[in-house]
Design a protein around this motif. Sequence first.
Motif: not given
Length: 75
Positions: A49-70
């Motif tokens: 629901d929040s931009l903060e939570d969205q950012r946290a999820c996307l940062e988790n993806v990038l922590a696992l795969n720094p080149t994840h384009a989406r």
Amino acid sequence: MVNVDEMVDRAKAMYRAGRRAEARDLLLDAVRQDANHQDAWLWLSGMVDSLEDQRACLENVLALNPTHARARKGL
């Protein structure tokens, strides 16, 4: 026990069927079971629901795969 890939696939189907809250809950369970599941984090980013939570999820993806384009585009 259902594996995380199956949970994510079910959550995607629920989301597409208009069952967003159920899909989000299932994805939350998925990342609790496997915090390294990129697809679960990516889909979850679109259902929180929040931009903060969205950012946290996307940062988790990038922590696992720094080149994840989406995920990079989502940030």
